[in-house]
Design a protein around this motif. Sequence first.
Motif, PDB file in Angstrom:
ATOM      1  N   THR A  86      11.478   8.035  -6.260  1.00  0.00           N
ATOM      2  CA  THR A  86      10.866   9.164  -6.378  1.00  0.00           C
ATOM      3  C   THR A  86      10.597   9.791  -7.678  1.00  0.00           C
ATOM      4  O   THR A  86       9.351  10.138  -8.173  1.00  0.00           O
ATOM      5  N   TYR A  87      11.652   9.945  -8.430  1.00  0.00           N
ATOM      6  CA  TYR A  87      11.847  10.670  -9.728  1.00  0.00           C
ATOM      7  C   TYR A  87      11.118   9.688 -10.658  1.00  0.00           C
ATOM      8  O   TYR A  87      10.220  10.057 -11.615  1.00  0.00           O
ATOM      9  N   ALA A  88      11.250   8.369 -10.601  1.00  0.00           N
ATOM     10  CA  ALA A  88      10.627   7.133 -11.556  1.00  0.00           C
ATOM     11  C   ALA A  88       9.168   7.284 -11.641  1.00  0.00           C
ATOM     12  O   ALA A  88       8.616   7.490 -12.552  1.00  0.00           O
ATOM     13  N   LEU A  89       8.484   7.715 -10.570  1.00  0.00           N
ATOM     14  CA  LEU A  89       6.917   7.819 -10.175  1.00  0.00           C
ATOM     15  C   LEU A  89       6.796   9.169 -10.656  1.00  0.00           C
ATOM     16  O   LEU A  89       5.486   9.270 -11.161  1.00  0.00           O
ATOM     17  N   PHE A  90       7.424  10.141 -10.445  1.00  0.00           N
ATOM     18  CA  PHE A  90       6.886  11.547 -10.752  1.00  0.00           C
ATOM     19  C   PHE A  90       6.874  11.879 -12.065  1.00  0.00           C
ATOM     20  O   PHE A  90       6.398  12.736 -12.602  1.00  0.00           O
ATOM     21  N   PHE A  91       7.634  11.056 -12.964  1.00  0.00           N
ATOM     22  CA  PHE A  91       7.953  11.224 -14.153  1.00  0.00           C
ATOM     23  C   PHE A  91       6.677  10.883 -15.153  1.00  0.00           C
ATOM     24  O   PHE A  91       6.325  11.280 -16.350  1.00  0.00           O
ATOM     25  N   VAL A  92       5.293  10.578 -14.324  1.00  0.00           N
ATOM     26  CA  VAL A  92       4.161  10.395 -14.860  1.00  0.00           C
ATOM     27  C   VAL A  92       3.574  11.653 -15.030  1.00  0.00           C
ATOM     28  O   VAL A  92       2.362  11.750 -15.909  1.00  0.00           O
ATOM     29  N   ALA A  93       3.980  12.679 -14.393  1.00  0.00           N
ATOM     30  CA  ALA A  93       3.341  14.004 -14.488  1.00  0.00           C
ATOM     31  C   ALA A  93       2.997  14.640 -16.069  1.00  0.00           C
ATOM     32  O   ALA A  93       1.774  15.031 -16.263  1.00  0.00           O
ATOM     33  N   PRO A  94       4.136  14.303 -16.960  1.00  0.00           N
ATOM     34  CA  PRO A  94       3.678  15.019 -18.295  1.00  0.00           C
ATOM     35  C   PRO A  94       2.480  14.114 -19.041  1.00  0.00           C
ATOM     36  O   PRO A  94       1.849  14.784 -19.844  1.00  0.00           O
ATOM     37  N   LEU A  95       2.531  12.732 -18.503  1.00  0.00           N
ATOM     38  CA  LEU A  95       1.178  12.141 -19.206  1.00  0.00           C
ATOM     39  C   LEU A  95      -0.020  12.398 -18.607  1.00  0.00           C
ATOM     40  O   LEU A  95      -1.107  12.689 -19.477  1.00  0.00           O
ATOM     41  N   LEU A  96       0.033  13.087 -17.590  1.00  0.00           N
ATOM     42  CA  LEU A  96      -1.395  13.310 -16.548  1.00  0.00           C
ATOM     43  C   LEU A  96      -1.558  14.621 -17.505  1.00  0.00           C
ATOM     44  O   LEU A  96      -2.797  15.153 -17.465  1.00  0.00           O
ATOM     45  N   ILE A  97      -0.503  15.721 -17.634  1.00  0.00           N
ATOM     46  CA  ILE A  97      -0.740  16.926 -18.175  1.00  0.00           C
ATOM     47  C   ILE A  97      -1.327  16.802 -19.476  1.00  0.00           C
ATOM     48  O   ILE A  97      -2.505  17.353 -19.980  1.00  0.00           O
ATOM     49  N   THR A  98      -1.048  15.590 -20.306  1.00  0.00           N
ATOM     50  CA  THR A  98      -1.772  15.481 -21.898  1.00  0.00           C
ATOM     51  C   THR A  98      -3.224  15.145 -21.318  1.00  0.00           C
ATOM     52  O   THR A  98      -3.937  15.512 -22.233  1.00  0.00           O
ATOM     53  N   VAL A  99      -3.311  14.351 -20.496  1.00  0.00           N
ATOM     54  CA  VAL A  99      -4.990  13.834 -20.250  1.00  0.00           C
ATOM     55  C   VAL A  99      -5.773  15.052 -19.678  1.00  0.00           C
ATOM     56  O   VAL A  99      -6.814  15.202 -20.238  1.00  0.00           O
ATOM     57  N   LEU A 100      -5.130  15.814 -18.810  1.00  0.00           N
ATOM     58  CA  LEU A 100      -5.848  17.047 -18.400  1.00  0.00           C
ATOM     59  C   LEU A 100      -6.245  18.074 -19.434  1.00  0.00           C
ATOM     60  O   LEU A 100      -7.011  18.637 -19.513  1.00  0.00           O
ATOM     61  N   SER A 101      -5.137  18.081 -20.429  1.00  0.00           N
ATOM     62  CA  SER A 101      -5.269  19.287 -21.520  1.00  0.00           C
ATOM     63  C   SER A 101      -6.406  18.787 -22.238  1.00  0.00           C
ATOM     64  O   SER A 101      -7.195  19.687 -22.948  1.00  0.00           O
ATOM     65  N   VAL A 102      -6.711  17.646 -22.476  1.00  0.00           N
ATOM     66  CA  VAL A 102      -8.076  17.074 -23.090  1.00  0.00           C
ATOM     67  C   VAL A 102      -9.497  17.599 -22.631  1.00  0.00           C
ATOM     68  O   VAL A 102     -10.233  18.290 -23.104  1.00  0.00           O
ATOM     69  N   PHE A 103      -9.332  17.291 -21.308  1.00  0.00           N
ATOM     70  CA  PHE A 103     -10.746  17.704 -20.581  1.00  0.00           C
ATOM     71  C   PHE A 103     -10.693  19.179 -20.060  1.00  0.00           C
ATOM     72  O   PHE A 103     -11.909  19.610 -20.097  1.00  0.00           O
ATOM     73  N   ILE A 104      -9.829  19.954 -19.871  1.00  0.00           N
ATOM     74  CA  ILE A 104      -9.843  21.291 -19.424  1.00  0.00           C
ATOM     75  C   ILE A 104      -9.355  22.128 -20.374  1.00  0.00           C
ATOM     76  O   ILE A 104     -10.165  23.242 -20.589  1.00  0.00           O
ATOM     77  N   LEU A 105      -8.430  22.044 -21.292  1.00  0.00           N
ATOM     78  CA  LEU A 105      -8.111  22.851 -22.228  1.00  0.00           C
ATOM     79  C   LEU A 105      -8.915  22.474 -23.799  1.00  0.00           C
ATOM     80  O   LEU A 105      -8.614  23.222 -24.762  1.00  0.00           O
ATOM     81  N   LYS A 106      -9.678  21.311 -23.555  1.00  0.00           N
ATOM     82  CA  LYS A 106     -10.184  20.926 -25.010  1.00  0.00           C
ATOM     83  C   LYS A 106      -9.243  20.735 -26.234  1.00  0.00           C
ATOM     84  O   LYS A 106      -9.788  20.858 -27.234  1.00  0.00           O
ATOM     85  N   GLU A 107      -8.073  20.453 -25.770  1.00  0.00           N
ATOM     86  CA  GLU A 107      -7.194  19.965 -26.841  1.00  0.00           C
ATOM     87  C   GLU A 107      -7.290  18.548 -27.434  1.00  0.00           C
ATOM     88  O   GLU A 107      -7.936  17.632 -26.741  1.00  0.00           O
ATOM     89  N   LYS A 108      -7.101  18.115 -28.540  1.00  0.00           N
ATOM     90  CA  LYS A 108      -7.391  17.064 -29.211  1.00  0.00           C
ATOM     91  C   LYS A 108      -6.230  16.257 -29.161  1.00  0.00           C
ATOM     92  O   LYS A 108      -4.929  16.522 -29.487  1.00  0.00           O
TER      93      LYS A 108
END
Length: 280
Positions: A86-108
């Motif tokens: 479960t943890y191994a798969l859940f560790f993808v969360a930080p990657l998803l946060i980085t992707v979402l930061s681009v589209f929502i927070l307009k980070e580069k």
Amino acid sequence: MLVAVAMFSLMDTAMKLLSAHYPAMQVTALRALSSLPLVCLYLLYRGAFKNVLKVRWPLHLLRGALGVLMITLFAYGLKRMSLAETYALFFVAPLLITVLSVFILKEKVDVARWCAIAVGLLGVLVALRPDGSGFFSLAGLAVLGSAACYAISAVTGRILSRTDASESMVFWLMVMMAIGGVALSAHEWVSIRREDWWLLAGLSVSGFLGQLAITEAFRFGKASSVAPFEYSALAWGMALDWLLWCALPDEYTLIGAAIIIGSGIYLVRREAVHAESEHP
């Protein structure tokens, strides 16, 4: 952060034990209800109740809905998978946060970080089994869905933190998860067994202490230095799996976890360097 991860691992263990006897949605309700008394005492100690209504309600409602869905999917996955898997798969969360930061927070995000995200997602595919059998695992997909909810909630939390107090964010998240969990599980509610009350107590204390510890970790330490220690959860997951269920992850889970963790640590370090270059 190491204390926080230990506490959250014990909390997840309690959830896994409870999920064997109660529906996933009821476990969500129990998680929130067990934490509320300690959260209220903490807000009382901090004198934070006076500002608890001065919040941005639409975003809090969104976080509440995401919280209910996140814990429910996570509990569903925990019931059918080991902690380490479960943890191994859940560790993808930080990657998803980085992707979402681009589209929502307009980070580069530069090319190197996009490559790290791609490598991390490759790690997810490995953890799901390269022969394709893992793609048909509802438990695996549920954990990925939980990670996606966590990522969206984290980005929403970043936006809320600009205007709302952290105590209000924690309080309303627990309240909304409790209300939502109880409402959605009422039709299949299972009476709490007497022998499970100690699990609920452990769930409450470990979740509360974990939240305090992670808050202090990010308050006094740089995110780039503190965040990688979150990955110590895999060691806790393996130890608890072995002690309680005599189970150990297979090589695909370990290889996938290593790839995801490596890309996650790179992203955190790269983000720190990028921030320092922008604000020398």
